[in-house]
Design a protein around this motif. Sequence first.
Motif, PDB file in Angstrom:
ATOM      1  N   ASP A 168       0.841  -1.194   0.000  1.00  0.00           N
ATOM      2  CA  ASP A 168       0.000   0.000   0.000  1.00  0.00           C
ATOM      3  C   ASP A 168       0.877   1.245   0.000  1.00  0.00           C
ATOM      4  OD1 ASP A 168      -1.909   1.934   0.294  1.00  0.00           O
ATOM      5  OD2 ASP A 168      -2.516   1.354   2.321  1.00  0.00           O
ATOM      6  N   GLY A 169       0.901   1.959  -1.124  1.00  0.00           N
ATOM      7  CA  GLY A 169       1.748   3.145  -1.232  1.00  0.00           C
ATOM      8  C   GLY A 169       1.107   4.414  -0.700  1.00  0.00           C
ATOM      9  N   GLU A 170      -0.188   4.385  -0.369  1.00  0.00           N
ATOM     10  CA  GLU A 170      -0.846   5.587   0.150  1.00  0.00           C
ATOM     11  C   GLU A 170      -0.357   5.903   1.564  1.00  0.00           C
ATOM     12  OE1 GLU A 170      -5.027   5.341  -0.098  1.00  0.00           O
ATOM     13  OE2 GLU A 170      -5.086   5.059  -2.281  1.00  0.00           O
ATOM     14  N   ARG A 171      -0.219   7.195   1.841  1.00  0.00           N
ATOM     15  CA  ARG A 171       0.179   7.692   3.157  1.00  0.00           C
ATOM     16  C   ARG A 171       1.551   7.148   3.567  1.00  0.00           C
ATOM     17  NH1 ARG A 171      -5.550   7.450   6.574  1.00  0.00           N
ATOM     18  NH2 ARG A 171      -6.734   8.757   5.130  1.00  0.00           N
ATOM     19  N   ALA A 196      12.228  14.441   2.310  1.00  0.00           N
ATOM     20  CA  ALA A 196      11.054  13.707   2.798  1.00  0.00           C
ATOM     21  C   ALA A 196       9.995  13.796   1.712  1.00  0.00           C
ATOM     22  CB  ALA A 196      10.546  14.283   4.111  1.00  0.00           C
ATOM     23  N   THR A 197       9.749  12.688   1.021  1.00  0.00           N
ATOM     24  CA  THR A 197       8.912  12.696  -0.176  1.00  0.00           C
ATOM     25  C   THR A 197       7.823  11.634  -0.069  1.00  0.00           C
ATOM     26  OG1 THR A 197      10.928  13.235  -1.416  1.00  0.00           O
ATOM     27  CG2 THR A 197       8.956  12.654  -2.694  1.00  0.00           C
ATOM     28  N   PRO A 198       6.563  11.993  -0.290  1.00  0.00           N
ATOM     29  CA  PRO A 198       5.517  10.965  -0.323  1.00  0.00           C
ATOM     30  C   PRO A 198       5.804   9.935  -1.409  1.00  0.00           C
ATOM     31  CG  PRO A 198       4.544  13.154  -0.192  1.00  0.00           C
ATOM     32  CD  PRO A 198       6.006  13.354  -0.449  1.00  0.00           C
ATOM     33  N   PHE A 199       5.478   8.696  -1.131  1.00  0.00           N
ATOM     34  CA  PHE A 199       5.728   7.628  -2.104  1.00  0.00           C
ATOM     35  C   PHE A 199       5.039   7.908  -3.426  1.00  0.00           C
ATOM     36  CE2 PHE A 199       4.100   3.829  -4.197  1.00  0.00           C
ATOM     37  CZ  PHE A 199       5.282   3.167  -4.494  1.00  0.00           C
ATOM     38  N   GLU A 200       3.821   8.438  -3.379  1.00  0.00           N
ATOM     39  CA  GLU A 200       3.090   8.696  -4.616  1.00  0.00           C
ATOM     40  C   GLU A 200       3.826   9.698  -5.499  1.00  0.00           C
ATOM     41  OE1 GLU A 200       0.672   7.083  -5.762  1.00  0.00           O
ATOM     42  OE2 GLU A 200       0.141   5.898  -4.001  1.00  0.00           O
ATOM     43  N   THR A 201       4.553  10.632  -4.888  1.00  0.00           N
ATOM     44  CA  THR A 201       5.350  11.579  -5.667  1.00  0.00           C
ATOM     45  C   THR A 201       6.512  10.868  -6.330  1.00  0.00           C
ATOM     46  OG1 THR A 201       4.756  13.380  -4.168  1.00  0.00           O
ATOM     47  CG2 THR A 201       6.694  13.697  -5.560  1.00  0.00           C
ATOM     48  N   LEU A 202       7.176   9.977  -5.599  1.00  0.00           N
ATOM     49  CA  LEU A 202       8.287   9.216  -6.183  1.00  0.00           C
ATOM     50  C   LEU A 202       7.798   8.290  -7.294  1.00  0.00           C
ATOM     51  CD1 LEU A 202      10.147   8.319  -2.885  1.00  0.00           C
ATOM     52  CD2 LEU A 202      10.868   9.975  -4.596  1.00  0.00           C
ATOM     53  N   ARG A 203       6.584   7.796  -7.142  1.00  0.00           N
ATOM     54  CA  ARG A 203       6.032   6.903  -8.165  1.00  0.00           C
ATOM     55  C   ARG A 203       5.759   7.638  -9.470  1.00  0.00           C
ATOM     56  NH1 ARG A 203       0.607   4.746  -9.033  1.00  0.00           N
ATOM     57  NH2 ARG A 203       0.728   2.660  -9.942  1.00  0.00           N
ATOM     58  N   GLU A 204       5.635   8.965  -9.394  1.00  0.00           N
ATOM     59  CA  GLU A 204       5.410   9.734 -10.611  1.00  0.00           C
ATOM     60  C   GLU A 204       6.629   9.708 -11.526  1.00  0.00           C
ATOM     61  OE1 GLU A 204       2.465  11.410 -11.525  1.00  0.00           O
ATOM     62  OE2 GLU A 204       1.809  10.059  -9.935  1.00  0.00           O
ATOM     63  N   ALA A 205       7.831   9.521 -10.967  1.00  0.00           N
ATOM     64  CA  ALA A 205       9.054   9.583 -11.776  1.00  0.00           C
ATOM     65  C   ALA A 205       9.073   8.531 -12.881  1.00  0.00           C
ATOM     66  CB  ALA A 205      10.279   9.467 -10.878  1.00  0.00           C
ATOM     67  N   PRO A 206       8.857   7.229 -12.589  1.00  0.00           N
ATOM     68  CA  PRO A 206       8.862   6.254 -13.687  1.00  0.00           C
ATOM     69  C   PRO A 206       7.636   6.355 -14.590  1.00  0.00           C
ATOM     70  CG  PRO A 206       8.337   5.164 -11.622  1.00  0.00           C
ATOM     71  CD  PRO A 206       8.746   6.572 -11.273  1.00  0.00           C
ATOM     72  N   LEU A 207       6.614   7.099 -14.161  1.00  0.00           N
ATOM     73  CA  LEU A 207       5.422   7.280 -14.998  1.00  0.00           C
ATOM     74  C   LEU A 207       5.519   8.510 -15.893  1.00  0.00           C
ATOM     75  CD1 LEU A 207       2.592   6.495 -12.410  1.00  0.00           C
ATOM     76  CD2 LEU A 207       3.234   5.089 -14.370  1.00  0.00           C
ATOM     77  N   ALA A 208       6.475   9.398 -15.609  1.00  0.00           N
ATOM     78  CA  ALA A 208       6.532  10.677 -16.325  1.00  0.00           C
ATOM     79  C   ALA A 208       6.777  10.484 -17.818  1.00  0.00           C
ATOM     80  CB  ALA A 208       7.606  11.572 -15.714  1.00  0.00           C
ATOM     81  N   GLN A 209       7.802   9.699 -18.171  1.00  0.00           N
ATOM     82  CA  GLN A 209       8.101   9.503 -19.590  1.00  0.00           C
ATOM     83  C   GLN A 209       6.968   8.779 -20.314  1.00  0.00           C
ATOM     84  OE1 GLN A 209      11.137  10.566 -21.302  1.00  0.00           O
ATOM     85  NE2 GLN A 209       9.727  10.187 -22.986  1.00  0.00           N
ATOM     86  N   PRO A 210       6.400   7.675 -19.766  1.00  0.00           N
ATOM     87  CA  PRO A 210       5.258   7.052 -20.448  1.00  0.00           C
ATOM     88  C   PRO A 210       4.075   7.999 -20.620  1.00  0.00           C
ATOM     89  CG  PRO A 210       6.173   5.541 -18.834  1.00  0.00           C
ATOM     90  CD  PRO A 210       6.866   6.853 -18.634  1.00  0.00           C
TER      91      PRO A 210
END
Length: 812
Positions: free
Chosen positions: A458-461, A669-683
Amino acid sequence: MPHAPSTVRVAVHALRALRRTRGFTTAAVLTLALGIGLAAAVSAVADALLLRALPVREQDRVAVLWAERRDGAFAHFPFTLEDARLFVRDARSMRGVAFAAYEGARPAAILDDGGVTRLRRAHVSGDFFTVLGARPLIGRALGPSDDVVGAAPVVVLSHAAWQRHFGGDPRAVGRTLRLHADGVAHTVVGVMPPGLDYPRGTEFWAPLVPGKAVPGTDSVFAHVDVVARLAPGATIDAARGEVTAWYAQHEGPAWLSELRGVATPLPRLVLGDARPAMLAFAAAALLLLLVTCINVANLLLVRGLSRARELAVRAALGARRGRIVGELLVEHALLAAAGGALGAAVAFVATRAFVALAPAGLPRLEEVRPGAGALLGAAAVTGVTMLLAGVAPAVLASRVDVQGALRSGARHGAGRGARRLRETLVAGQVALALLVLAAAALIGRSLLNLERAELAFDGERLLVAELALRQDAYDTPAKQRAMLTQLLPAVRALPGVRAASPVVAVPYAGSGGWDGRLEIEGQSERDAAASPLLNMEVVAPEYFATLGLPVTRGRAFTDADGEGAPPVVMLSERAAMVYWGDADPIGKRLQMGPPQARRTFTVVGIVPETRYRDLREARPSVYFPLAQSFFPFAPSTLVVRAAGAPAQVAPALRRALAETAPGVALASATPFETLREAPLAQPRLNALLLAAFAGAAVLLAAVGLFATMATTVRQRTRELGVRMALGATARDVAWLVVRRGLVVASIGTVGGLAGALAANRALAALLFDVAPTDPATLAAVAIGLLVVAALASLLPARSGARVEPVTALRTE
């Protein structure tokens, strides 16, 4: 003989003609602007990201070398610094050699006005910039004298870091960067030019030997890639072969002899994943430009044939064909100029939009800007479009049968040959539009699959916090683990924190993670060498509760799994299958380490594979308890489960560090959902741009089909009136027109599908969990395009259905 008209008179006549047919004129100009603008924007982006040379001398003669496992289990096996020096001593394919730390650009905590900021640092040898042939923009580059133990600490800034953190101030040279880890001030000695982005994401370069020296000694421990300038006449394959041959003769574990060399040209490493995407965009832009040219040619042909009576009258009054063709070309040149001017504006806006939407990690992004390149590209494409879309329609429109045109009036131009030519052009448009639309649909499906990929946790919160440790306070792994053991209870006691655990690396950190190999107890050396490298984590007992990762078999770690207790380990499901297949792994034993210090671990639990380290692949993983860790490092990242918004926990976490762990700062200090945006940015960028191209191509194809069907209805007015006089209903007439439009679109769709089946294989590197020839996607695209074709034919069909039979029969 009448004298030739002046240029001004020709231009005035052309403008009047364009005004009389302003519907066609507007459609042609907008079509040109859209196609030319998008093509020119992609040209500007491709120039910056693909075509423009790096600020490196003879960039194609520079290669980066490492090794890989032949079975693909480890794709990037670096040299130790000692081995790299031994290898290059006897290498014959290289003229100049330097080293770059294997981990690439890693975040370094910098003291900044009492706080801590992060810059990405790459350790390189002193001759790195000399081998590259890269000259600094200001100041100087690193030199061999900087790369020795005891040298004055210096750094070189990237152009992007110089602009972002120093405002492009030339006086940045001579200023210092003070590292939090050791408190040492490093003097900025130079700034490199834009575009030098190796290792990827580097914001400053530091000397390798001082940065990797073992404190208190003269020894250096580092894993490196070899950066080599090829000798005259030497090839990439020769360099690759030398790496393979060197490992084949290497003294050490048997599995080292099975490694093979990898040699990658420097430009490919700098561009990275952007290259296949940019090639796809360039192909889509080319297809869109072809659709544009076909559409404009079709519009101008329809316009020219609709003026058949006018041209016949002029011919009857003595106008020569050359004069008519010349005036038509002037009209088309004015159209092309207007379309090109508007296209330049579209290119400007599209380029700015690309930069705004591009992922932050895209290489050389700061060099992408609308400017002369986009405008010159628009002008060049305008000229080509004018020739393609102007000459042929002008000649065809001027070759009129004067007597026939004067007799038949509006019906002239309705001949079967002219109609087939227009329909062929429209079918070609549909085929090309389907190619772009199919690519966009596959990329879109791939993005949806990636966004919906099962993480297994669970990546939320979830907050990911990177810690910056002072080396003088935490100079051994034991001290680092002791600090974490003391810190974790304080973090868990914070308001709004539910659970916390250390982890080896932040999510999606690439080479920042840790790969290792375990072997079954009693396994032979050869069988052990065949064991794959697995993702490894060092965690606290609360790790699995923190991530919400279920234990599917056995148990999770507990506080009893501490120092002095029997060593234990947990595996992911696929990792367990690697060793024992479908057999029960609980209680089985694995070993790790050199023979003189080998440890044996008992498997106590199994968890699912996660997409924590790599979003595209659920990596088989091994988990060790923090309290039993015997590795020469300790984690310096925390994952924290918050009760509310993760970002709200950061201030309290910073205070807890100051109170509980002196010498430890919160670097990020970065929320996981923000870090998850990185591999999604190019697609996401890929999907957005290809969707824009596809939408434009489909729109242009629909306009072309609409114009053709509208012209057909107008030229067959008498025929439709006769049909209705003989009993055909309005619905019959409408279906006649729609059916013809669908036939034309179907022919184009079949051709486009055939092309898509072949061309979409080039998209394989950009796709996730969808095949390049996915039948469902291609079928949906084909059906959707036919629906658009039916709608484009519907308005002309309704116009034809409203024909009054008596009026139509009196038309002639």
